[in-house]
Write an enzyme that holds these catalytic residues in place. Sequence first.
Site, short mmCIF file in Angstrom:
data_model
loop_
_atom_site.label_atom_id
_atom_site.label_comp_id
_atom_site.label_asym_id
_atom_site.label_seq_id
_atom_site.Cartn_x
_atom_site.Cartn_y
_atom_site.Cartn_z
N HIS A 95 -13.65 0.14 10.20
CA HIS A 95 -13.03 0.82 9.06
C HIS A 95 -11.53 1.07 9.24
O HIS A 95 -10.76 0.92 8.30
CB HIS A 95 -13.74 2.15 8.83
CG HIS A 95 -13.27 2.91 7.64
ND1 HIS A 95 -13.39 2.43 6.34
CD2 HIS A 95 -12.68 4.14 7.52
CE1 HIS A 95 -12.90 3.31 5.50
NE2 HIS A 95 -12.45 4.35 6.18
N GLY A 106 0.84 -1.20 0.00
CA GLY A 106 0.00 0.00 0.00
C GLY A 106 0.87 1.24 0.00
O GLY A 106 2.08 1.19 -0.26
N ILE A 107 0.27 2.37 0.33
CA ILE A 107 1.00 3.64 0.26
C ILE A 107 2.17 3.68 1.23
O ILE A 107 3.22 4.26 0.93
CB ILE A 107 0.03 4.82 0.51
CG1 ILE A 107 0.72 6.16 0.18
CG2 ILE A 107 -0.53 4.81 1.92
CD1 ILE A 107 -0.23 7.34 0.20
N HIS A 134 -16.79 3.23 10.54
CA HIS A 134 -17.27 4.24 9.59
C HIS A 134 -18.80 4.18 9.59
O HIS A 134 -19.37 3.10 9.49
CB HIS A 134 -16.74 3.93 8.18
CG HIS A 134 -16.81 5.09 7.25
ND1 HIS A 134 -18.01 5.63 6.82
CD2 HIS A 134 -15.85 5.84 6.66
CE1 HIS A 134 -17.76 6.64 6.00
NE2 HIS A 134 -16.46 6.80 5.90
N GLY A 143 -11.84 8.86 -0.12
CA GLY A 143 -11.83 10.28 0.22
C GLY A 143 -10.64 11.04 -0.31
O GLY A 143 -10.71 11.69 -1.36
N ARG A 181 -16.65 10.61 12.82
CA ARG A 181 -17.20 9.28 12.54
C ARG A 181 -17.70 8.55 13.79
O ARG A 181 -18.70 7.84 13.74
CB ARG A 181 -16.12 8.43 11.84
CG ARG A 181 -15.83 8.91 10.45
CD ARG A 181 -14.65 8.19 9.82
NE ARG A 181 -14.42 8.71 8.48
CZ ARG A 181 -13.43 8.30 7.70
NH1 ARG A 181 -12.58 7.39 8.14
NH2 ARG A 181 -13.29 8.81 6.49
N ARG A 219 -9.83 8.39 14.47
CA ARG A 219 -9.11 9.06 13.38
C ARG A 219 -9.94 10.14 12.72
O ARG A 219 -11.11 9.93 12.39
CB ARG A 219 -8.72 8.02 12.32
CG ARG A 219 -8.05 8.61 11.09
CD ARG A 219 -7.58 7.52 10.15
NE ARG A 219 -8.68 6.80 9.54
CZ ARG A 219 -9.19 7.05 8.34
NH1 ARG A 219 -8.70 8.05 7.63
NH2 ARG A 219 -10.17 6.33 7.85
N GLU A 257 -14.85 17.07 4.91
CA GLU A 257 -15.28 15.82 5.53
C GLU A 257 -15.53 16.04 7.02
O GLU A 257 -15.12 17.05 7.59
CB GLU A 257 -14.23 14.72 5.31
CG GLU A 257 -14.06 14.34 3.86
CD GLU A 257 -13.08 13.21 3.62
OE1 GLU A 257 -13.10 12.64 2.52
OE2 GLU A 257 -12.27 12.91 4.53
N GLU A 261 -1.37 1.67 8.65
CA GLU A 261 -2.43 1.31 9.59
C GLU A 261 -1.98 0.31 10.65
O GLU A 261 -2.53 0.29 11.75
CB GLU A 261 -3.64 0.75 8.84
CG GLU A 261 -4.87 0.63 9.69
CD GLU A 261 -6.12 0.29 8.90
OE1 GLU A 261 -7.16 -0.01 9.53
OE2 GLU A 261 -6.07 0.31 7.65
N SER A 265 -5.19 9.35 7.37
CA SER A 265 -4.44 8.08 7.37
C SER A 265 -3.43 7.98 6.23
O SER A 265 -2.30 7.55 6.44
CB SER A 265 -5.40 6.89 7.32
OG SER A 265 -6.33 7.04 6.27
N LEU A 266 -3.83 8.37 5.03
CA LEU A 266 -2.87 8.34 3.92
C LEU A 266 -1.71 9.29 4.20
O LEU A 266 -0.55 8.99 3.90
CB LEU A 266 -3.56 8.72 2.61
CG LEU A 266 -4.64 7.75 2.10
CD1 LEU A 266 -5.34 8.32 0.86
CD2 LEU A 266 -4.04 6.39 1.78
N ASP A 306 -2.37 -9.22 10.22
CA ASP A 306 -1.16 -10.06 10.19
C ASP A 306 0.03 -9.37 10.85
O ASP A 306 0.77 -9.98 11.62
CB ASP A 306 -0.81 -10.44 8.75
CG ASP A 306 -1.95 -11.15 8.04
OD1 ASP A 306 -2.60 -11.99 8.68
OD2 ASP A 306 -2.20 -10.85 6.86
#
Length: 511
Positions: A342, A11-12, A234, A48, A281, A377, A115, A366, A382-383, A213
């Site tokens: 989420h 991922g990122i 979420h 988002g 949220r 959060r 948001e 994460e 997060s990104l 994991d």
Amino acid sequence: MKTDVLVIGSGIAGLSFAIKLADARPDTSITILTKSSNDLCNTAQAQGGIAVVLDRVRDSFEQHVQDTMKAGKGLNDRKVVEMVVSQAPERLSELISWGTSFDFNGNGEFELGLEGGHSQRRIVHHRDLTGKELERKLLKKAGSLPNVEFVDRYFVIDLLKNEQDQENCTGVKMLDKVTGQQVNFNSRITFLATGGSGMIFSNTTNPSVATADGVAMAQRAGAEVKNMNFIQFHPTALYEKDKHPLFLISEAVRGFGAYVVNHKGNRFLFKTDTRGELATRDIVSEAVVKELKMSGERSAFLDCRHLNFEAFQNEFPTIVAYCHSIGLNLKTDLIPIVPAAHYQCGGIQVDEHARTSIPHLYASGECAHTGLHGANRLASNSLLEALVYSHQSYKSVIEELDKLPEPETIIRPEILRFEQEADDEIIASLRHRLNDLMTYDLIHASGKREKKEALEHLRELKEMLEDYPPFNTGTTGFYELRNMVCTAVLILDHALDFSSKMKKNLSELLA
């Protein structure tokens, strides 16, 4: 099998780290290991965007910091929040330099979304496909670097530690999903970017690979794990009976003007918070759950019927297309929604350079607990967190690499094949048992007694998986279940500890 730096997850967090390190150290071999295809991850699901302060007239770093702290109930580490928020513009510029595109308005400026929990518009995005755009461009960039290698379809079972001192991480033990054999992969640095734990829960928006994991293997190796009870739900996952995971309806839909309504079509969020649909949220999720308990209905609803459909479709083409595919016409129909697990705000404890408590083991994204999020959060942080901590870690790894010897090559390989004594149906039934236990109510609404009863069931299941050989099928399904049960135990353990601490603090304040 050996490499200088082993990255687990694509991922990122894993990709941005690998790209930076590969650019800075072309003499360093970097291997990115994934248990499925390299584009299946939580990043690709992100609709988002990335929270970045760009409008310095109406917005400021301090406002972003305050919004983050408020969303996290003040349990954030303010120094971490300040570091992450202040780096956002620079990290965004790097993404653009790697080929990532974002939406612009008619004036050629970033189109900034709003948001829940944000006091200003500051979300940069690529329609409702931000995660897919990031994943596609970062995979392309990483794939162009000669010292980066992707190794897909290997499942990491456990971390390896130095045979002499049992302190330093020296790589991983992994399962070849094609041959069913277990082999060791040795490295000088191991970097965990394994994502979250959503598949533990009865309702989740996470992809099938989000099976906790990284947290589980780090905990088994002795790494510090913190605040796993901080699981964010979420509030607007699209409700479909017997579907797991659920399709996510982005936070940005409420920012665009959609209403949350009950089965009678009445808005109810303002009873709980003056921000209504733009509350955070946790607040919206709690309000939805209370409404469902009072009404006995299976879902609440998002109402988009009053919005300009053409503008909405242009902004959220993926959401409109999915709703259409299941027979929902957003011009006339309401979208059924329920809260769903989420985002994991807790995780493997790391310092400001993403170093864990085990030498030569790093974690970002994460799976890591940085202190940014606190108890909940803030949307689209997060990104950004993954980008900042992967940047922080790459600088640290460059300094550390030169002090480390070549990866070990003479560790006894464990090349094993298990007889599949327990079939897939048994593993699946145990997984359903886990999902039935792990609900929103258990984590956020139940009392101490209910949590203790659930924890007892989970510990029995954990013991069964660890000590009763027929359940060890030697398959990915078995190891994922083991990791999820291990992490579920941590979540409830931490929840009970947190409740005790809060009760003690309250008693001290009243004394």
